[in-house]
Design an enzyme around this catalytic site. Structure first.
Site, PDB file in Angstrom:
ATOM      1  N   GLU A  29       7.831   0.153  -4.339  1.00 25.84           N
ATOM      2  CA  GLU A  29       7.181  -1.211  -5.243  1.00 25.84           C
ATOM      3  C   GLU A  29       6.280  -0.001  -6.494  1.00 25.84           C
ATOM      4  O   GLU A  29       5.598   0.460  -5.849  1.00 25.84           O
ATOM      5  CB  GLU A  29       6.616  -2.341  -5.489  1.00 25.84           C
ATOM      6  N   CYS A  70      -0.221  -2.715 -11.688  1.00 34.78           N
ATOM      7  CA  CYS A  70       1.607  -2.603 -12.133  1.00 34.78           C
ATOM      8  C   CYS A  70       1.901  -3.058 -12.491  1.00 34.78           C
ATOM      9  O   CYS A  70       2.868  -2.230 -13.723  1.00 34.78           O
ATOM     10  CB  CYS A  70       2.263  -2.483 -10.709  1.00 34.78           C
ATOM     11  N   GLU A 119       1.900   5.533 -17.472  1.00 37.28           N
ATOM     12  CA  GLU A 119       1.328   4.257 -16.855  1.00 37.28           C
ATOM     13  C   GLU A 119       0.023   5.169 -17.465  1.00 37.28           C
ATOM     14  O   GLU A 119      -0.225   6.060 -16.711  1.00 37.28           O
ATOM     15  CB  GLU A 119       1.705   4.193 -16.070  1.00 37.28           C
ATOM     16  N   LYS A 166      -0.553   1.926   6.629  1.00 39.34           N
ATOM     17  CA  LYS A 166      -1.285   3.285   6.921  1.00 39.34           C
ATOM     18  C   LYS A 166      -2.531   2.479   5.093  1.00 39.34           C
ATOM     19  O   LYS A 166      -1.809   2.557   3.849  1.00 39.34           O
ATOM     20  CB  LYS A 166      -0.478   4.285   6.310  1.00 39.34           C
TER      21      LYS A 166
HETATM   22  P1  NAD Z   1       0.197   7.007  -5.071  1.00 36.72           P
HETATM   23  O1  NAD Z   1       1.084   6.962  -4.583  1.00 36.72           O
HETATM   24  O2  NAD Z   1      -0.662   8.042  -5.010  1.00 36.72           O
HETATM   25  O3  NAD Z   1      -0.223   6.479  -2.951  1.00 36.72           O
HETATM   26  C1  NAD Z   1      -0.067   5.455  -2.497  1.00 36.72           C
HETATM   27  C2  NAD Z   1       0.088   5.495  -1.350  1.00 36.72           C
HETATM   28  O4  NAD Z   1       0.546   6.415  -0.519  1.00 36.72           O
HETATM   29  C3  NAD Z   1      -1.480   5.808  -0.791  1.00 36.72           C
HETATM   30  O5  NAD Z   1      -1.954   4.936   1.046  1.00 36.72           O
HETATM   31  C4  NAD Z   1      -1.486   7.003  -0.140  1.00 36.72           C
HETATM   32  O6  NAD Z   1      -2.417   8.014   0.702  1.00 36.72           O
HETATM   33  C5  NAD Z   1       0.079   7.364   0.270  1.00 36.72           C
HETATM   34  N1  NAD Z   1       1.091   8.678   0.181  1.00 36.72           N
HETATM   35  C6  NAD Z   1       0.531   9.730  -0.797  1.00 36.72           C
HETATM   36  N2  NAD Z   1       1.368  10.677  -0.510  1.00 36.72           N
HETATM   37  C7  NAD Z   1       2.563  10.819   1.079  1.00 36.72           C
HETATM   38  C8  NAD Z   1       2.903  11.502   0.930  1.00 36.72           C
HETATM   39  N3  NAD Z   1       3.524  11.981   0.707  1.00 36.72           N
HETATM   40  N4  NAD Z   1       4.073   9.983   1.671  1.00 36.72           N
HETATM   41  C9  NAD Z   1       3.926   9.065   2.442  1.00 36.72           C
HETATM   42  N5  NAD Z   1       3.062   8.821   1.841  1.00 36.72           N
HETATM   43  C10 NAD Z   1       2.152   9.379   0.482  1.00 36.72           C
HETATM   44  O7  NAD Z   1      -0.372   5.799  -5.995  1.00 36.72           O
HETATM   45  P2  NAD Z   1      -2.044   5.381  -6.122  1.00 36.72           P
HETATM   46  O8  NAD Z   1      -2.507   6.101  -6.280  1.00 36.72           O
HETATM   47  O9  NAD Z   1      -2.202   4.050  -4.563  1.00 36.72           O
HETATM   48  O10 NAD Z   1      -1.507   3.292  -6.537  1.00 36.72           O
HETATM   49  C11 NAD Z   1      -1.011   3.399  -7.612  1.00 36.72           C
HETATM   50  C12 NAD Z   1       0.401   3.648  -8.245  1.00 36.72           C
HETATM   51  O11 NAD Z   1       1.002   2.230  -7.557  1.00 36.72           O
HETATM   52  C13 NAD Z   1       0.919   2.996  -9.776  1.00 36.72           C
HETATM   53  O12 NAD Z   1       2.202   3.998 -10.186  1.00 36.72           O
HETATM   54  C14 NAD Z   1       0.582   2.173  -9.913  1.00 36.72           C
HETATM   55  O13 NAD Z   1       1.982   2.100 -10.756  1.00 36.72           O
HETATM   56  C15 NAD Z   1       1.613   1.461  -8.196  1.00 36.72           C
HETATM   57  N6  NAD Z   1       2.017  -0.134  -7.928  1.00 36.72           N
HETATM   58  C16 NAD Z   1       2.976  -0.586  -7.621  1.00 36.72           C
HETATM   59  C17 NAD Z   1       2.914  -1.763  -7.248  1.00 36.72           C
HETATM   60  C18 NAD Z   1       4.091  -2.966  -6.907  1.00 36.72           C
HETATM   61  O14 NAD Z   1       3.804  -3.960  -6.915  1.00 36.72           O
HETATM   62  N7  NAD Z   1       4.776  -2.351  -7.668  1.00 36.72           N
HETATM   63  C19 NAD Z   1       1.636  -2.896  -6.841  1.00 36.72           C
HETATM   64  C20 NAD Z   1       0.122  -1.969  -6.706  1.00 36.72           C
HETATM   65  C21 NAD Z   1       0.247  -0.806  -7.624  1.00 36.72           C
END
Ligand code: NAD
Length: 530
Positions: free
Chosen positions: A291, A325, A423, A215
């Site tokens: 992650e 991240c 962050e 997804k």
């Molecule tokens: P997010 O948590 O808002 O969304 C990530 C994913 O989760 C999306 O596909 C979203 O549709 C889905 N999602 C949202 N609500 C959900 C739920 N209730 N149940 C299941 N899935 C759900 O994150 P974002 O804004 O897309 O990304 C930014 C964040 O990701 C930052 O905190 C960043 O640090 C982190 N990040 C971490 C890494 C790593 O490898 N550690 C890499 C990239 C980004």
């Protein structure tokens, strides 16, 4: 105090306005290749389930080009029904040829997948840039190149997944282990490196013989849908091995995380959503790896030359618009060289060329959405309110309507200011002076996160001392932002659970089965052999 220049343009187009004029792609003229035009021109994009296109005739999600604030595509908003269908297709594939396939052939399939991405690399790079805003050169040289690298690295693994034989209690027992795929893996992706992070998750899952339901983030579904289309056309994988559902997190994502047919969730995103996923996963106690975010310290010791280190510190935060991240978002500099390093970082910020990602001269694109731009700007305001000295680079000549934020350097705030703790996920650096190693280690660790850290020094002993003290999944010494498919990657503390990459991620996709054989119990027929 805020120095620099005026605010970014606020009047971005509403999705509705943009959709009605239908001219969003025309703005790019010949910069956009035929591959992207053909892919986006074919009408609403479908889901990919069981090796087939699945159109959804309900709600769609408008996908924006963040450089223009204009809609360039629409993708299905999958709900529980489509998630059920995708999980069913994946479970059906568990008894199909993918699981029974010989290791060598699985390896060759992963190489063919890498070839497919390489062959269509330019289309992937342009789609990624259009969808996420990042400079197309970065998409080409980093996102797409790394995607290929991940599939190739994991193509080497199927032939090396081995069990063991164990002596056990005596000579009349043969005990061995089998390593078997966990089953269906739900892969929930963020929007900052959409294709590459899909590869981080798909490559090990496929190498282990698992089935995937991917997804993508609602903001950036295009490159993964394009990959799904290529996979269908190339007929590379048996139906149901890789399924792609686009949808909102609270609906499609939540349905996947809570699905009893899913054996494991691999999630990359924010800690807030991670908590919801952990709760949803509790129903069938599925395996969960996470992650998450970071507030990574990047530490410069006093022996470094400020002129050499400043561009490195700037690159550590400004890569991918700071939507990274592992961004080095807290720059700790020894007090003796603090002013010089900060001046150099400001100069580097001023040299950034903000613009549309599809312009080859752009070095920093827009942020992902109007909402995220406003969130980042709110942090910049909070930095000024906390008494910080806020330097914003010149905006340059960029088109109206996009979600641009200038690279920003904040000094003069304390460690407990919001901008120094939370962050921001944008091009905003907080620089903080320090005096001693123990002090900087304690301050660097004083965060709920623990994803990455940087150390800059020629003093070998100090570097290794610090590396040991820092609570972070990755520590870079005299480099930053490097990743490799063979090197474990993940977070301490609230930056995550488990590790991606290398053998560790493979282990998380395999169950170990211990098989005990009693060699004393023979068939009657064998008795005659004595
Ligand atoms: P997010 O948590 O808002 O969304 C990530 C994913 O989760 C999306 O596909 C979203 O549709 C889905 N999602 C949202 N609500 C959900 C739920 N209730 N149940 C299941 N899935 C759900 O994150 P974002 O804004 O897309 O990304 C930014 C964040 O990701 C930052 O905190 C960043 O640090 C982190 N990040 C971490 C890494 C790593 O490898 N550690 C890499 C990239 C980004």
């Amino acid at each position: 105090m805020v120095s620099g220049h005026e605010s970014p343009p606020s009047g971005s187009q509403s999705p509705e306005a943009a959709r009605s004029d239908g001219k969003a792609l025309d703005a790019y003229e010949e910069r956009l290749g035929q591959g992207v035009r053909d892919f986006l021109g074919a009408g609403p994009l479908p889901l990919s389930i069981g090796g087939r296109e699945i159109a959804v005739d309900r709600e769609t999600i408008p996908v924006e080009d963040p450089a223009q604030g204009a809609v360039v595509a629409e993708v299905p908003a999958a709900g529980r029904r489509e998630v059920d269908q995708a999980v069913e297709a994946a479970r059906a594939a568990m008894s199909g040829p993918w699981r029974r396939m010989g290791a060598h052939q699985r390896s060759m399939t992963l190489h063919a997948l890498a070839d497919l991405v390489e062959e269509h690399g330019e289309t992937f790079a342009q789609l990624e840039s259009l969808d996420s805003g990042k400079p197309v050169a970065a998409a080409r040289d980093y996102d797409v190149a790394k995607t290929v690298e991940f599939f190739r690295y994991f193509a080497g693994w199927p032939t090396k997944i081995e069990g063991s034989t164990i002596p056990g209690p005596g000579e009349h027992r043969l005990i061995y282990t089998l390593r078997q795929p966990v089953g269906v893996v739900a892969q929930i992706l963020p929007w900052n490196f959409p294709l590459m992070i899909a590869a981080w998750k798909l490559a090990p899952a496929l190498a282990a013989g698992c089935m995937a339901v991917v997804k993508p983030a609602e903001q950036t579904p295009l490159s993964v849908l394009y990959l799904a289309q290529l996979l269908r056309e190339a007929d590379l994988l048996p139906p149901g091995v890789v399924n792609v559902v686009t949808g909102y997190g609270g609906e499609a994502g939540a349905a996947l995380a809570g699905h009893d047919g899913v054996a494991k969730v691999s999630f990359t995103g924010s800690p807030e959503v991670a908590r919801e996923i952990v709760r949803a996963a509790a129903g069938n106690l599925k395996r969960v790896t996470l992650e998450l975010g970071g507030k990574s310290p990047n530490i410069v010791l006093p022996d470094m030359d400020p002129a050499e280190i400043a561009p490195e510190a700037a690159a550590a935060i400004f890569l991918n618009q700071g939507e990274n991240c592992i961004a080095g978002s807290r720059l700790f500099v020894h007090r003796s060289i603090f002013d010089d390093v900060v001046a150099g970082v400001r100069d580097s910020a001023d040299e950034v060329r903000l613009g549309p990602g599809l312009d080859e001269t752009t070095t920093m694109g827009p942020l992902i959405s109007a909402q995220h731009r406003d969130r980042v700007l709110e942090y910049v305001g909070a930095g000024a309110e906390a008494g910080g000295d806020v330097h914003r680079a010149p905006a340059g000549d960029r088109p109206p309507g996009g979600y641009f934020v200038e690279p920003t350097v904040i000094t003069g705030v304390s460690d407990d200011a919001r901008v120094a703790r939370e962050e921001i996920f944008g091009p905003v650096l907080v620089a903080l002076p320090f005096e001693s190693l123990e002090e900087v280690a304690a301050r660097a660790n004083s965060t709920e996160y623990g994803l990455a850290a940087g150390i800059w020094t020629h003093d070998v002993a100090a570097a290794h001392d610090l590396a040991r003290m820092l609570e972070a999944g990755t520590v870079w010494i005299n480099t930053y932002n490097e990743t490799d498919p063979a090197v474990p990657f993940g977070g301490f503390k609230q930056s995550g659970w488990g590790r991606e990459h290398g053998g560790e991620v493979l282990d998380q996709h395999l169950e170990t089965k211990s098989v005990w054989v009693n060699l004393e119990r023979r068939s009657r027929g064998q008795g005659e052999l004595r």
